[in-house]
Write a protein that holds these residues in place. Sequence first.
Motif, PDB file in Angstrom:
ATOM      1  N   VAL A 114       6.300  -1.969   7.672  1.00  0.00           N
ATOM      2  CA  VAL A 114       5.731  -1.845   9.006  1.00  0.00           C
ATOM      3  C   VAL A 114       4.222  -1.690   8.859  1.00  0.00           C
ATOM      4  N   GLU A 115       3.453  -2.355   9.731  1.00  0.00           N
ATOM      5  CA  GLU A 115       2.011  -2.154   9.778  1.00  0.00           C
ATOM      6  C   GLU A 115       1.694  -1.318  11.008  1.00  0.00           C
ATOM      7  N   VAL A 116       0.794  -0.344  10.853  1.00  0.00           N
ATOM      8  CA  VAL A 116       0.411   0.536  11.958  1.00  0.00           C
ATOM      9  C   VAL A 116      -1.101   0.532  12.124  1.00  0.00           C
ATOM     10  N   GLN A 117      -1.545   0.411  13.379  1.00  0.00           N
ATOM     11  CA  GLN A 117      -2.951   0.597  13.732  1.00  0.00           C
ATOM     12  C   GLN A 117      -3.017   1.912  14.501  1.00  0.00           C
ATOM     13  N   HIS A 136      13.882   6.747   2.239  1.00  0.00           N
ATOM     14  CA  HIS A 136      12.620   7.009   1.557  1.00  0.00           C
ATOM     15  C   HIS A 136      11.521   6.212   2.236  1.00  0.00           C
ATOM     16  N   GLN A 137      10.321   6.764   2.227  1.00  0.00           N
ATOM     17  CA  GLN A 137       9.210   6.097   2.899  1.00  0.00           C
ATOM     18  C   GLN A 137       7.941   6.296   2.087  1.00  0.00           C
ATOM     19  N   GLN A 138       7.118   5.250   2.041  1.00  0.00           N
ATOM     20  CA  GLN A 138       5.798   5.367   1.439  1.00  0.00           C
ATOM     21  C   GLN A 138       4.776   4.892   2.460  1.00  0.00           C
ATOM     22  N   VAL A 139       3.674   5.627   2.551  1.00  0.00           N
ATOM     23  CA  VAL A 139       2.594   5.300   3.473  1.00  0.00           C
ATOM     24  C   VAL A 139       1.388   4.914   2.628  1.00  0.00           C
ATOM     25  N   TRP A 140       0.897   3.691   2.839  1.00  0.00           N
ATOM     26  CA  TRP A 140      -0.243   3.168   2.086  1.00  0.00           C
ATOM     27  C   TRP A 140      -1.375   2.927   3.074  1.00  0.00           C
ATOM     28  N   VAL A 141      -2.464   3.665   2.941  1.00  0.00           N
ATOM     29  CA  VAL A 141      -3.596   3.550   3.859  1.00  0.00           C
ATOM     30  C   VAL A 141      -4.425   2.322   3.474  1.00  0.00           C
ATOM     31  N   LEU A 142      -4.578   1.404   4.421  1.00  0.00           N
ATOM     32  CA  LEU A 142      -5.331   0.175   4.189  1.00  0.00           C
ATOM     33  C   LEU A 142      -6.782   0.308   4.626  1.00  0.00           C
ATOM     34  N   GLU A 143      -7.007   1.029   5.730  1.00  0.00           N
ATOM     35  CA  GLU A 143      -8.370   1.260   6.232  1.00  0.00           C
ATOM     36  C   GLU A 143      -8.421   2.630   6.890  1.00  0.00           C
ATOM     37  N   GLN A 155      -1.082  16.179   3.634  1.00  0.00           N
ATOM     38  CA  GLN A 155      -1.803  15.275   2.739  1.00  0.00           C
ATOM     39  C   GLN A 155      -2.871  14.538   3.543  1.00  0.00           C
ATOM     40  N   LEU A 156      -4.117  14.584   3.077  1.00  0.00           N
ATOM     41  CA  LEU A 156      -5.194  13.810   3.676  1.00  0.00           C
ATOM     42  C   LEU A 156      -5.337  12.552   2.834  1.00  0.00           C
ATOM     43  N   LEU A 157      -5.130  11.398   3.458  1.00  0.00           N
ATOM     44  CA  LEU A 157      -5.102  10.131   2.732  1.00  0.00           C
ATOM     45  C   LEU A 157      -6.261   9.239   3.151  1.00  0.00           C
ATOM     46  N   ASP A 158      -6.964   8.710   2.164  1.00  0.00           N
ATOM     47  CA  ASP A 158      -8.057   7.769   2.398  1.00  0.00           C
ATOM     48  C   ASP A 158      -7.595   6.360   2.057  1.00  0.00           C
ATOM     49  N   ALA A 159      -8.408   5.372   2.405  1.00  0.00           N
ATOM     50  CA  ALA A 159      -8.084   3.973   2.118  1.00  0.00           C
ATOM     51  C   ALA A 159      -7.714   3.820   0.646  1.00  0.00           C
ATOM     52  N   GLY A 160      -6.591   3.171   0.408  1.00  0.00           N
ATOM     53  CA  GLY A 160      -6.090   2.944  -0.945  1.00  0.00           C
ATOM     54  C   GLY A 160      -5.072   3.965  -1.404  1.00  0.00           C
ATOM     55  N   ASP A 161      -5.033   5.152  -0.759  1.00  0.00           N
ATOM     56  CA  ASP A 161      -4.069   6.182  -1.142  1.00  0.00           C
ATOM     57  C   ASP A 161      -2.668   5.810  -0.659  1.00  0.00           C
ATOM     58  N   CYS A 162      -1.659   6.228  -1.419  1.00  0.00           N
ATOM     59  CA  CYS A 162      -0.263   5.979  -1.063  1.00  0.00           C
ATOM     60  C   CYS A 162       0.511   7.284  -1.241  1.00  0.00           C
ATOM     61  N   TYR A 163       1.312   7.625  -0.240  1.00  0.00           N
ATOM     62  CA  TYR A 163       2.067   8.881  -0.238  1.00  0.00           C
ATOM     63  C   TYR A 163       3.549   8.564  -0.092  1.00  0.00           C
ATOM     64  N   ALA A 164       4.364   9.074  -1.021  1.00  0.00           N
ATOM     65  CA  ALA A 164       5.811   8.849  -1.010  1.00  0.00           C
ATOM     66  C   ALA A 164       6.519  10.092  -0.511  1.00  0.00           C
ATOM     67  N   MET A 165       7.559   9.885   0.329  1.00  0.00           N
ATOM     68  CA  MET A 165       8.301  11.015   0.890  1.00  0.00           C
ATOM     69  C   MET A 165       9.723  10.593   1.208  1.00  0.00           C
ATOM     70  N   PRO A 180     -10.685   4.048  13.997  1.00  0.00           N
ATOM     71  CA  PRO A 180      -9.264   3.709  13.849  1.00  0.00           C
ATOM     72  C   PRO A 180      -8.884   3.629  12.373  1.00  0.00           C
ATOM     73  N   ALA A 181      -7.620   3.819  12.105  1.00  0.00           N
ATOM     74  CA  ALA A 181      -7.083   3.677  10.753  1.00  0.00           C
ATOM     75  C   ALA A 181      -5.990   2.614  10.789  1.00  0.00           C
ATOM     76  N   ARG A 182      -5.716   2.052   9.643  1.00  0.00           N
ATOM     77  CA  ARG A 182      -4.636   1.068   9.525  1.00  0.00           C
ATOM     78  C   ARG A 182      -3.880   1.382   8.246  1.00  0.00           C
ATOM     79  N   TYR A 183      -2.552   1.393   8.364  1.00  0.00           N
ATOM     80  CA  TYR A 183      -1.748   1.678   7.179  1.00  0.00           C
ATOM     81  C   TYR A 183      -0.437   0.912   7.224  1.00  0.00           C
ATOM     82  N   ALA A 184       0.168   0.792   6.051  1.00  0.00           N
ATOM     83  CA  ALA A 184       1.472   0.148   5.918  1.00  0.00           C
ATOM     84  C   ALA A 184       2.486   1.230   5.575  1.00  0.00           C
ATOM     85  N   VAL A 185       3.682   1.097   6.159  1.00  0.00           N
ATOM     86  CA  VAL A 185       4.779   1.992   5.862  1.00  0.00           C
ATOM     87  C   VAL A 185       5.882   1.139   5.227  1.00  0.00           C
TER      88      VAL A 185
END
Length: 195
Positions: A114-117, A136-143, A155-165, A180-185
């Motif tokens: 999923v992509e999120v804006q 299981h889910q991973q969040v990867w911050v794109l912007e 967890q504070l995540l910046d562009a490029g960071d990925c968090y698994a849960m 705005p931020a953009r991330y992939a789940v």
Amino acid sequence: MKDRTGSLDQRIAHRVKALRTSLGLSLEALAARCDVSRSMISLIERGESSATAVVLERLATGLGVPLASLFDAPAPQPEPVARAAAQPWWRDPGSGYRRRNVSPAGLPSPIQIVEVQFPAGARVAYETGAREPRIHQQVWVLEGRIEVTVGDEVQLLDAGDCYAMTLDRPMAYRNPTRRPARYAVVIAAQAGARS
């Protein structure tokens, strides 16, 4: 990017009803499972309500599926490619965030993307609980930057960071910035998960 929320509300309506029916649940039984009123579920199933992400997450939990699966289009003949033009955006009326399912619908894959804006200053919280099978889910911050809270962990995540849960505790997403931020789940259900 064109919002086709109306058609997505209809897609969600059909999907919720189909999942509820396949589980043999009445409106009352699903309402009891997910703490959403029977009347709200009925409105959603008729496509007469644009539910928030929080309500949809509760329904997904009650139905035993990932939230992303409520956005899947019926795919009589699953295709291995999901073209960008066929991936409509949905806007959460509560937080204003926009999401789209990137993964092809209808394939027997345990993975969904999923992509999120996420708008500046936005926040959305889910009362996620333990599910069977585990999701299981991973969040990867794109912007940009986002803050993800799972249970008591922040967890504070910046562009490029990925968090698994694992989706087994309440969680919240927040954009603490003025941009705005953009991330992939990426969501993966263990073997045996219903989709």
